[in-house]
Design an enzyme around this catalytic site. Structure first.
Site, PDB file in Angstrom:
ATOM      1  N   GLY A   7       0.782  -1.242   0.000  1.00 26.28           N
ATOM      2  CA  GLY A   7       0.000   0.000   0.000  1.00 26.28           C
ATOM      3  C   GLY A   7       0.809   1.284   0.000  1.00 26.28           C
ATOM      4  O   GLY A   7       0.302   2.336   0.378  1.00 26.28           O
ATOM      5  N   ASN A   9       1.665   3.018  -2.541  1.00 23.45           N
ATOM      6  CA  ASN A   9       1.024   3.972  -3.466  1.00 23.45           C
ATOM      7  C   ASN A   9      -0.216   4.591  -2.842  1.00 23.45           C
ATOM      8  O   ASN A   9      -0.439   5.796  -2.962  1.00 23.45           O
ATOM      9  CB  ASN A   9       0.693   3.299  -4.797  1.00 23.45           C
ATOM     10  CG  ASN A   9       1.916   3.192  -5.687  1.00 23.45           C
ATOM     11  OD1 ASN A   9       2.367   4.182  -6.248  1.00 23.45           O
ATOM     12  ND2 ASN A   9       2.478   1.997  -5.783  1.00 23.45           N
ATOM     13  N   ARG A  88      -5.006  -9.353  -9.318  1.00 22.92           N
ATOM     14  CA  ARG A  88      -5.992 -10.143 -10.076  1.00 22.92           C
ATOM     15  C   ARG A  88      -6.319  -9.422 -11.367  1.00 22.92           C
ATOM     16  O   ARG A  88      -6.457  -8.202 -11.380  1.00 22.92           O
ATOM     17  CB  ARG A  88      -7.261 -10.348  -9.272  1.00 22.92           C
ATOM     18  CG  ARG A  88      -6.907 -11.098  -8.018  1.00 22.92           C
ATOM     19  CD  ARG A  88      -8.056 -11.633  -7.297  1.00 22.92           C
ATOM     20  NE  ARG A  88      -7.516 -12.257  -6.113  1.00 22.92           N
ATOM     21  CZ  ARG A  88      -7.466 -13.568  -5.920  1.00 22.92           C
ATOM     22  NH1 ARG A  88      -7.985 -14.393  -6.802  1.00 22.92           N
ATOM     23  NH2 ARG A  88      -6.922 -14.066  -4.836  1.00 22.92           N
ATOM     24  N   ILE A  89      -6.435 -10.198 -12.406  1.00 23.22           N
ATOM     25  CA  ILE A  89      -6.746  -9.631 -13.714  1.00 23.22           C
ATOM     26  C   ILE A  89      -8.219  -9.251 -13.748  1.00 23.22           C
ATOM     27  O   ILE A  89      -9.077 -10.053 -13.377  1.00 23.22           O
ATOM     28  CB  ILE A  89      -6.395 -10.655 -14.817  1.00 23.22           C
ATOM     29  CG1 ILE A  89      -4.878 -10.902 -14.814  1.00 23.22           C
ATOM     30  CG2 ILE A  89      -6.857 -10.171 -16.171  1.00 23.22           C
ATOM     31  CD1 ILE A  89      -4.449 -12.093 -15.620  1.00 23.22           C
ATOM     32  N   HIS A 106       2.483   0.546 -13.338  1.00 18.62           N
ATOM     33  CA  HIS A 106       3.339  -0.614 -13.606  1.00 18.62           C
ATOM     34  C   HIS A 106       4.800  -0.172 -13.454  1.00 18.62           C
ATOM     35  O   HIS A 106       5.181   0.891 -13.942  1.00 18.62           O
ATOM     36  CB  HIS A 106       3.072  -1.128 -15.026  1.00 18.62           C
ATOM     37  CG  HIS A 106       3.893  -2.325 -15.354  1.00 18.62           C
ATOM     38  ND1 HIS A 106       3.581  -3.587 -14.886  1.00 18.62           N
ATOM     39  CD2 HIS A 106       5.047  -2.455 -16.049  1.00 18.62           C
ATOM     40  CE1 HIS A 106       4.497  -4.440 -15.301  1.00 18.62           C
ATOM     41  NE2 HIS A 106       5.397  -3.780 -16.007  1.00 18.62           N
ATOM     42  N   VAL A 141      -2.843  -7.668 -20.483  1.00 20.54           N
ATOM     43  CA  VAL A 141      -2.056  -7.474 -19.256  1.00 20.54           C
ATOM     44  C   VAL A 141      -1.028  -6.378 -19.528  1.00 20.54           C
ATOM     45  O   VAL A 141      -0.132  -6.544 -20.354  1.00 20.54           O
ATOM     46  CB  VAL A 141      -1.357  -8.797 -18.845  1.00 20.54           C
ATOM     47  CG1 VAL A 141      -0.433  -8.564 -17.646  1.00 20.54           C
ATOM     48  CG2 VAL A 141      -2.394  -9.858 -18.513  1.00 20.54           C
ATOM     49  N   GLU A 171       7.201   6.055  -8.493  1.00 20.05           N
ATOM     50  CA  GLU A 171       5.741   5.805  -8.550  1.00 20.05           C
ATOM     51  C   GLU A 171       4.990   6.727  -7.596  1.00 20.05           C
ATOM     52  O   GLU A 171       3.916   7.227  -7.929  1.00 20.05           O
ATOM     53  CB  GLU A 171       5.432   4.361  -8.133  1.00 20.05           C
ATOM     54  CG  GLU A 171       5.871   3.318  -9.122  1.00 20.05           C
ATOM     55  CD  GLU A 171       5.467   1.907  -8.698  1.00 20.05           C
ATOM     56  OE1 GLU A 171       5.444   1.034  -9.558  1.00 20.05           O
ATOM     57  OE2 GLU A 171       5.174   1.672  -7.504  1.00 20.05           O
TER      58      GLU A 171
HETATM   59  C1  GRF Z   1       3.734  -1.142  -7.218  1.00 22.24           C
HETATM   60  O1  GRF Z   1       5.120  -1.118  -7.185  1.00 22.24           O
HETATM   61  C2  GRF Z   1       3.216  -1.213  -8.625  1.00 22.24           C
HETATM   62  O2  GRF Z   1       4.161  -0.890  -9.566  1.00 22.24           O
HETATM   63  C3  GRF Z   1       2.805  -2.639  -8.822  1.00 22.24           C
HETATM   64  O3  GRF Z   1       2.483  -3.108  -7.555  1.00 22.24           O
HETATM   65  C4  GRF Z   1       3.202  -2.387  -6.574  1.00 22.24           C
HETATM   66  C5  GRF Z   1       2.264  -2.071  -5.454  1.00 22.24           C
HETATM   67  O4  GRF Z   1       2.950  -1.578  -4.349  1.00 22.24           O
HETATM   68  N1  GRF Z   1       1.738  -2.709  -9.788  1.00 22.24           N
HETATM   69  P1  GRF Z   1       2.195  -0.932  -3.142  1.00 22.24           P
HETATM   70  O5  GRF Z   1       1.230  -1.981  -2.606  1.00 22.24           O
HETATM   71  O6  GRF Z   1       1.481   0.293  -3.634  1.00 22.24           O
HETATM   72  O7  GRF Z   1       3.270  -0.602  -2.147  1.00 22.24           O
END
Ligand code: GRF
Length: 203
Positions: A7, A9, A88-89, A106, A141, A171
């Site tokens: 989490g 992000n 999950r897709i 990503h 994907v 990110e």
């Molecule tokens: C991120 O690094 C993103 O690039 C990938 O999954 C990760 C999630 O990290 N899709 P977090 O749970 O937000 O720390």
């Protein structure tokens, strides 16, 4: 927001949402993993959050779970569904309901290195620059229209862990900034190109 992992992000996005003038808020956080860090961060930020059981499959939601996710997001009247490490897709009905409104981040410069451990793929390939990509989610994907990208240099002596760490820092800047641009209506999808527009009216 939907996530399965730690989490980081969500934490960056929730922190951005607290700042004066931020054009978005996090309406609801859902996870398919009962003890995911993302739910703990949501609790810390005082955001509505909930574990929603994913059903019987390992890599996708079953029909009943898909309905439960859709209902929870509709109930919260979300404008965008923001994915961060949701493992999950999402396909079919989910993408129809939230057409062009599901966003993901990503950890590579797509279309290079889709799929798992993208930072490791980049390091193993020997590229000198990688980064992160915010994109709309389509049926494939990591194939949807690219909204924003931020570069991260690969340094001599990088390990998968050090490179991954710098990509994640990137990110945490790129995702909130891109969501703000989306919320301000500054991004328009034309074909598969996302174009920055002037919210005041010009294109
Ligand atoms: C991120 O690094 C993103 O690039 C990938 O999954 C990760 C999630 O990290 N899709 P977090 O749970 O937000 O720390």
């Amino acid at each position: 927001m939907l996530g399965s992992g730690k989490g980081s992000n969500l934490a960056a996005i929730a922190e951005a949402a607290r700042q004066p003038g931020c054009p978005f808020e996090v309406a609801r956080v859902l996870s398919d993993v009962a003890d995911a860090g993302i739910l703990e961060h949501a609790r810390r930020f005082g955001l509505p959050h909930r574990f929603v059981a994913p059903g019987k499959f390992r890599t996708k939601l079953d029909d009943e779970a898909e309905r439960a996710y859709i209902a929870a997001l509709r109930e919260a009247r979300v404008d965008y569904v923001v994915l961060a490490g949701f493992m999950r897709i999402l396909k079919g009905e989910f993408l129809r309901v939230f057409e062009n409104r599901v966003v993901n981040i990503h950890p590579s410069l797509l279309p290079s290195f889709p799929g798992l451990e993208a930072w490791k793929q980049a390091l193993d390939y020997g590229v000198k620059v990688t980064g992160c990509t915010v994109h709309f989610v389509d049926q494939g994907v990591d194939t949807g229209p690219i909204i924003a990208q931020q570069t991260v240099p690969v340094l001599d002596g990088d390990t998968a862990a050090t490179l991954h760490q710098r990509i994640q820092l990137s990110e945490r800047e790129c995702y909130p900034a891109t969501l703000a641009a989306l919320a301000r209506g500054e991004i328009q999808l034309r074909g598969r190109s996302c174009v920055r527009t002037d919210p005041a009216g010009g294109a």
